[in-house]
Design a protein around this motif. Structure first.
Motif, PDB file in Angstrom:
ATOM      1  N   UNK A   1       0.720  -1.203   0.143  1.00 14.83           N
ATOM      2  CA  UNK A   1      -0.140  -0.123  -0.056  1.00 14.83           C
ATOM      3  C   UNK A   1       0.864   1.340  -0.196  1.00 14.83           C
ATOM      4  N   UNK A   2       0.525   2.264  -0.869  1.00 13.41           N
ATOM      5  CA  UNK A   2       1.334   3.369  -0.835  1.00 13.41           C
ATOM      6  C   UNK A   2       0.937   4.323   0.015  1.00 13.41           C
ATOM      7  N   UNK A   3       1.677   5.330   0.450  1.00 19.38           N
ATOM      8  CA  UNK A   3       1.182   6.445   1.242  1.00 19.38           C
ATOM      9  C   UNK A   3       0.441   7.493   0.464  1.00 19.38           C
ATOM     10  N   UNK A   4      -0.749   8.146   0.990  1.00 20.29           N
ATOM     11  CA  UNK A   4      -1.208   9.137   0.337  1.00 20.29           C
ATOM     12  C   UNK A   4      -0.502  10.336   0.283  1.00 20.29           C
ATOM     13  N   UNK A   5      -0.008  10.789  -0.864  1.00 19.66           N
ATOM     14  CA  UNK A   5       0.715  12.229  -0.954  1.00 19.66           C
ATOM     15  C   UNK A   5      -0.389  13.386  -1.224  1.00 19.66           C
ATOM     16  N   UNK A   6      -0.023  14.399  -0.390  1.00 26.10           N
ATOM     17  CA  UNK A   6      -0.667  15.581  -0.632  1.00 26.10           C
ATOM     18  C   UNK A   6       0.059  16.642  -1.369  1.00 26.10           C
ATOM     19  N   UNK A   7      -0.349  17.379  -2.578  1.00 26.26           N
ATOM     20  CA  UNK A   7       0.492  18.501  -2.959  1.00 26.26           C
ATOM     21  C   UNK A   7      -0.160  19.608  -2.764  1.00 26.26           C
ATOM     22  N   UNK A   8       0.730  20.611  -2.015  1.00 25.95           N
ATOM     23  CA  UNK A   8       0.247  21.834  -1.724  1.00 25.95           C
ATOM     24  C   UNK A   8       0.251  22.716  -3.008  1.00 25.95           C
ATOM     25  N   UNK A   9      -0.497  23.933  -2.975  1.00 30.32           N
ATOM     26  CA  UNK A   9      -0.506  25.149  -3.988  1.00 30.32           C
ATOM     27  C   UNK A   9       0.631  25.890  -3.694  1.00 30.32           C
ATOM     28  N   UNK A  10       0.998  26.558  -4.605  1.00 25.00           N
ATOM     29  CA  UNK A  10       2.162  27.583  -4.171  1.00 25.00           C
ATOM     30  C   UNK A  10       1.297  28.965  -3.294  1.00 25.00           C
ATOM     31  N   UNK A  41       8.469  17.063   1.744  1.00 27.23           N
ATOM     32  CA  UNK A  41       9.507  17.063   0.703  1.00 27.23           C
ATOM     33  C   UNK A  41       9.023  18.252  -0.425  1.00 27.23           C
ATOM     34  N   UNK A  42       9.709  19.301  -0.343  1.00 28.95           N
ATOM     35  CA  UNK A  42       9.066  20.518  -1.179  1.00 28.95           C
ATOM     36  C   UNK A  42       7.963  20.943  -1.168  1.00 28.95           C
ATOM     37  N   UNK A  43       6.837  20.717  -1.910  1.00 25.81           N
ATOM     38  CA  UNK A  43       5.369  21.212  -1.671  1.00 25.81           C
ATOM     39  C   UNK A  43       4.565  19.801  -1.780  1.00 25.81           C
ATOM     40  N   UNK A  44       5.221  18.519  -1.481  1.00 26.58           N
ATOM     41  CA  UNK A  44       4.483  17.201  -1.161  1.00 26.58           C
ATOM     42  C   UNK A  44       4.485  17.086   0.398  1.00 26.58           C
ATOM     43  N   UNK A  45       3.343  16.631   0.739  1.00 23.46           N
ATOM     44  CA  UNK A  45       3.160  16.148   2.106  1.00 23.46           C
ATOM     45  C   UNK A  45       2.850  14.700   2.274  1.00 23.46           C
ATOM     46  N   UNK A  46       3.103  14.183   3.193  1.00 18.85           N
ATOM     47  CA  UNK A  46       2.726  12.779   3.793  1.00 18.85           C
ATOM     48  C   UNK A  46       2.444  13.029   5.187  1.00 18.85           C
ATOM     49  N   UNK A  58     -11.189  17.310   5.857  1.00 18.12           N
ATOM     50  CA  UNK A  58     -10.992  18.483   6.524  1.00 18.12           C
ATOM     51  C   UNK A  58      -9.667  19.296   6.044  1.00 18.12           C
ATOM     52  N   UNK A  59      -8.601  18.421   5.844  1.00 17.44           N
ATOM     53  CA  UNK A  59      -7.308  18.964   5.313  1.00 17.44           C
ATOM     54  C   UNK A  59      -7.787  19.461   3.848  1.00 17.44           C
ATOM     55  N   UNK A  60      -8.270  18.877   2.905  1.00 17.46           N
ATOM     56  CA  UNK A  60      -8.718  19.355   1.575  1.00 17.46           C
ATOM     57  C   UNK A  60      -9.429  20.608   1.803  1.00 17.46           C
ATOM     58  N   UNK A  61     -10.524  20.765   2.680  1.00 16.73           N
ATOM     59  CA  UNK A  61     -11.336  21.973   2.768  1.00 16.73           C
ATOM     60  C   UNK A  61     -10.672  23.220   3.365  1.00 16.73           C
ATOM     61  N   UNK A  62      -9.449  22.701   4.330  1.00 12.24           N
ATOM     62  CA  UNK A  62      -8.599  23.732   4.917  1.00 12.24           C
ATOM     63  C   UNK A  62      -7.797  24.374   3.867  1.00 12.24           C
ATOM     64  N   UNK A  63      -7.088  23.530   2.931  1.00 13.00           N
ATOM     65  CA  UNK A  63      -6.302  24.013   1.827  1.00 13.00           C
ATOM     66  C   UNK A  63      -7.110  24.811   0.749  1.00 13.00           C
ATOM     67  N   UNK A  64      -8.195  24.509   0.463  1.00 13.11           N
ATOM     68  CA  UNK A  64      -9.276  25.316  -0.373  1.00 13.11           C
ATOM     69  C   UNK A  64      -9.466  26.680   0.380  1.00 13.11           C
ATOM     70  N   UNK A  65      -9.856  26.346   1.749  1.00 13.89           N
ATOM     71  CA  UNK A  65     -10.125  27.776   2.184  1.00 13.89           C
ATOM     72  C   UNK A  65      -9.115  28.795   2.463  1.00 13.89           C
ATOM     73  N   UNK A  66      -7.916  28.420   2.447  1.00 11.30           N
ATOM     74  CA  UNK A  66      -6.823  29.271   2.716  1.00 11.30           C
ATOM     75  C   UNK A  66      -6.266  29.820   1.241  1.00 11.30           C
TER      76      UNK A  66
END
Length: 163
Positions: A1-10, A41-46, A58-66
């Protein structure tokens, strides 16, 4: 199983500290409780341990909100219904014998028009809770449709008394 990786916007930063995750961006800062730790790792988050589906949403809502921000528009329908702001409080005149005073939460911005006002925030949960607490004081009437109504809400009114 691979870890879900989240990419943050600039322009968005994310950090965790003592069981809280802080997401900050151009529209504000959102924090929520989470037991996971962040590895970057850069703009990638695990997140380890992996986020549950609830925490992930909740995390994706927070990223879209900011990045974009959320807004809710409320309409005052009814004769004599008014709202105005004074010292970080909203003062409502909703047909009762007294005025209703509601404290504006930190992180919520209020904009006024004549019979409408909009609430803007980066935190979606806080915004929804504040809008429903306002709406609780004068829920739309089922016969006239008067009350505090969302801008895109359709109130279906019952038929009046027949002779």
């Amino acid at each position: 199983m691979t870890a879900p990786i989240y990419r943050l916007p600039i322009g968005v930063t994310c950090l965790s500290n003592n069981g809280k995750v802080y997401v900050s961006g151009p529209c504000g800062v959102v924090s929520f409780d989470c037991v996971s730790k962040i590895y970057r790792k850069g703009n990638m988050i695990i997140f380890l341990p992996y986020l549950t589906s609830y925490d992930s949403s909740i995390f994706t809502q927070a990223v879209l909100g900011v990045v974009l921000g959320y807004s809710v528009e409320l309409i005052l329908k009814g004769i004599g219904y008014k709202v105005y702001k004074s010292d970080e409080k909203l003062i409502f005149s909703l047909g009762f014998s007294h005025s209703i005073f509601i404290d504006i939460p930190k992180g919520v911005l209020v904009r006024f028009n004549k019979k409408t006002f909009s609430l803007v925030s980066a935190n979606f949960g806080l915004l929804q809770n504040f809008a429903t607490s306002i709406r609780r004081y004068r829920f739309p009437d089922s016969y006239k449709g008067a009350g505090v109504v969302y801008a895109n809400e359709i109130v279906i009114c019952k038929e009046g008394k027949k002779n």
